[in-house]
Design a protein around this motif. Structure first.
Motif, PDB file in Angstrom:
ATOM      1  N   ILE A 169      -5.913  40.302  14.340  1.00  0.00           N
ATOM      2  CA  ILE A 169      -5.598  38.949  13.856  1.00  0.00           C
ATOM      3  C   ILE A 169      -4.540  38.330  14.771  1.00  0.00           C
ATOM      4  O   ILE A 169      -3.483  38.929  15.007  1.00  0.00           O
ATOM      5  CB  ILE A 169      -5.067  39.007  12.410  1.00  0.00           C
ATOM      6  CG1 ILE A 169      -6.157  39.549  11.479  1.00  0.00           C
ATOM      7  CG2 ILE A 169      -4.583  37.636  11.954  1.00  0.00           C
ATOM      8  CD1 ILE A 169      -5.639  39.979  10.121  1.00  0.00           C
ATOM      9  N   VAL A 170      -4.840  37.138  15.272  1.00  0.00           N
ATOM     10  CA  VAL A 170      -3.882  36.446  16.147  1.00  0.00           C
ATOM     11  C   VAL A 170      -2.984  35.552  15.302  1.00  0.00           C
ATOM     12  O   VAL A 170      -3.462  34.793  14.465  1.00  0.00           O
ATOM     13  CB  VAL A 170      -4.624  35.571  17.191  1.00  0.00           C
ATOM     14  CG1 VAL A 170      -3.641  34.739  18.003  1.00  0.00           C
ATOM     15  CG2 VAL A 170      -5.496  36.440  18.094  1.00  0.00           C
ATOM     16  N   VAL A 171      -1.676  35.667  15.528  1.00  0.00           N
ATOM     17  CA  VAL A 171      -0.732  34.721  14.917  1.00  0.00           C
ATOM     18  C   VAL A 171      -0.063  33.980  16.069  1.00  0.00           C
ATOM     19  O   VAL A 171       0.691  34.557  16.847  1.00  0.00           O
ATOM     20  CB  VAL A 171       0.308  35.433  14.036  1.00  0.00           C
ATOM     21  CG1 VAL A 171       1.213  34.397  13.362  1.00  0.00           C
ATOM     22  CG2 VAL A 171      -0.371  36.293  12.983  1.00  0.00           C
ATOM     23  N   SER A 172      -0.407  32.702  16.179  1.00  0.00           N
ATOM     24  CA  SER A 172       0.113  31.888  17.281  1.00  0.00           C
ATOM     25  C   SER A 172       1.299  31.068  16.775  1.00  0.00           C
ATOM     26  O   SER A 172       1.189  30.358  15.784  1.00  0.00           O
ATOM     27  CB  SER A 172      -1.012  30.968  17.768  1.00  0.00           C
ATOM     28  OG  SER A 172      -0.486  29.868  18.461  1.00  0.00           O
ATOM     29  N   ASP A 173       2.412  31.184  17.457  1.00  0.00           N
ATOM     30  CA  ASP A 173       3.623  30.430  17.087  1.00  0.00           C
ATOM     31  C   ASP A 173       3.736  29.266  18.071  1.00  0.00           C
ATOM     32  O   ASP A 173       4.061  29.456  19.234  1.00  0.00           O
ATOM     33  CB  ASP A 173       4.822  31.391  17.181  1.00  0.00           C
ATOM     34  CG  ASP A 173       6.142  30.703  16.875  1.00  0.00           C
ATOM     35  OD1 ASP A 173       6.168  29.474  16.682  1.00  0.00           O
ATOM     36  OD2 ASP A 173       7.171  31.417  16.839  1.00  0.00           O
TER      37      ASP A 173
END
Ligand SMILES: Cc1ncc(COP(=O)(O)O)c(C=O)c1O
Length: 388
Positions: free
Chosen positions: A200-204
């Protein structure tokens, strides 16, 4: 008293200790220029301050936020993503307002990680990612950001066994602390990586609106398949010069949004209603002020790039963010150099080692002081003794 052992994970923050030291130096009469602060010195647009004041004056705007419909703010967030990034979001299922992106940045680990799960975290990076992973019992696998790779993760060099074990991947572009931006190709490759290894990608994306030379950064969600594999954090803090408001959002994958909505129904009661109205107005307002504000950041950036190069430092001029990443002179650790500069010139810069092992050898300057002060800081740095 015995509190939880996990509290040992949170070390005393060096930057907080240093801020106390800077205050003490000021009390002693020293004219300290603090180039560490990641909070714009500009004010929010006047019309937004007026909205906040007017709404706060309404006697019936002080109930628990759940008393008021949150759909208008969610629609404003979806509208912002549509206009700014051409990303379509369903306000009901793909948008969650946050109390600043820090709110979601911390709680997302509770939503995604079971004890022992692996999270891929860049090094260097914003320190809260590591703390969040570890407090939830997760395990960090560091992904090096090197200058050779433009401070982007080299996805091909991640060992397959680690990629297979990974549950989540922290990504932050425009990047704090390096100022790097991600290319469309990088995001496309990241999505393929996430699909292949079920990560799962969490982009900030907190810094998307601080950019230079007219080159607007993109969002991870612009690329096909992104919503199936991840979410993005965004924030009003830097965009609207309002770090103190605590207004941000999480957008993207609906399963994650649904999980985070459940968590937040217990961890807070939503955003203060006048702030919801002001945030909504901000997101729907003209963004003309951003050009002028970014021009001011750009002017400061150019002064600092010239100043640091003048004393022989290798500098990585940022394409976005208000941070500037530079190498400390050979023979110094980042901390030694920054402490020496503080002692000799009353100029404070953050040692890169604060952001991880691969931040060692670098320093970070925040462009959050008026250009005259930035120029003054550069003049003072010229006079420090750099031993070779
Ligand atoms: C990379 C990064 N993400 C998130 C945040 C938090 O921002 P917010 O004010 O939205 O909580 C910061 C703040 O400096 C940041 O540097």
């Amino acid at each position: 008293m015995k509190i939880a052992k996990r509290m040992d994970i949170i070390k005393t923050v060096f930057v907080a200790e240093m801020n106390m030291r800077l205050n003490k130096m000021r009390e002693e009469g020293r004219d300290v220029i603090n180039l560490g602060v990641g909070d714009p010195d500009f004010t929010p647009p006047a019309n937004l301050l007026q909205v906040l004041t007017d709404e706060a004056q309404q006697p019936d705007h002080h109930h628990y936020p759940s008393f008021y419909p949150n759909r208008p703010l969610k629609e404003a967030i979806a509208g912002w993503y549509r206009r700014r990034f051409s990303v379509d979001l369903d306000p009901n299922t793909e948008v969650l307002p946050l109390l600043g992106s820090t709110d979601g940045l911390f709680l997302i680990h509770l939503c995604l990680l079971d004890p022992g799960d692996v999270a891929l975290v860049p090094d260097p990076s914003y320190p809260s990612y590591e703390v969040g992973v570890k407090l939830m019992g997760g395990q960090v696998e560091w992904i090096t950001l090197s200058k050779e790779n433009g401070f982007l993760p080299d996805l091909d060099s991640i060992p397959t066994d680690i990629a297979r074990r990974a549950k989540m991947f922290w990504i932050n572009y425009p990047n704090n602390p390096t100022g790097a931006v991600a290319t469309p190709d990088f995001y496309k490759k990241l999505i393929t990586f996430a699909q292949t290894f079920e990560v799962i990608v969490v982009s900030d994306n907190a810094y998307s609106e601080i950019y230079f030379d007219g080159r607007r950064p993109v969002s991870f969600l612009e690329f096909p398949g992104a919503k199936d594999v991840g979410v993005e954090l965004h924030s009003l803090s830097k965009t609207f010069n309002c770090c103190g408001w605590r207004a941000g959002m999480l957008v993207g994958n609906k399963d994650i949004i649904s999980g985070m909505t459940k968590i937040k129904s217990h961890s807070d009661r939503g955003m203060f209603y006048p702030l919801q109205v002001a945030s909504l107005r901000a997101l729907n307002s003209s963004l003309d002020f951003i050009q002028e504000r970014n021009q001011a950041f750009q002017e400061r950036r150019d002064v600092v790039v010239k100043g640091l190069r003048g004393i022989g430092l290798e500098v990585f001029p940022p394409q976005a963010t208000f941070y500037l990443w530079a190498r400390v002179p050979p023979g110094y650790t980042s901390q030694d150099f920054c402490l020496q500069a503080l002692e000799q010139s009353n100029v404070w810069m953050i040692p890169g080692s604060v952001y991880g092992k691969y931040g060692e050898g670098y320093l970070r300057i925040a462009l959050t002081q008026p250009v005259e002060r930035m120029a003054e800081a550069m003049e003072r740095l010229k006079k420090i003794t750099i031993s070779s």
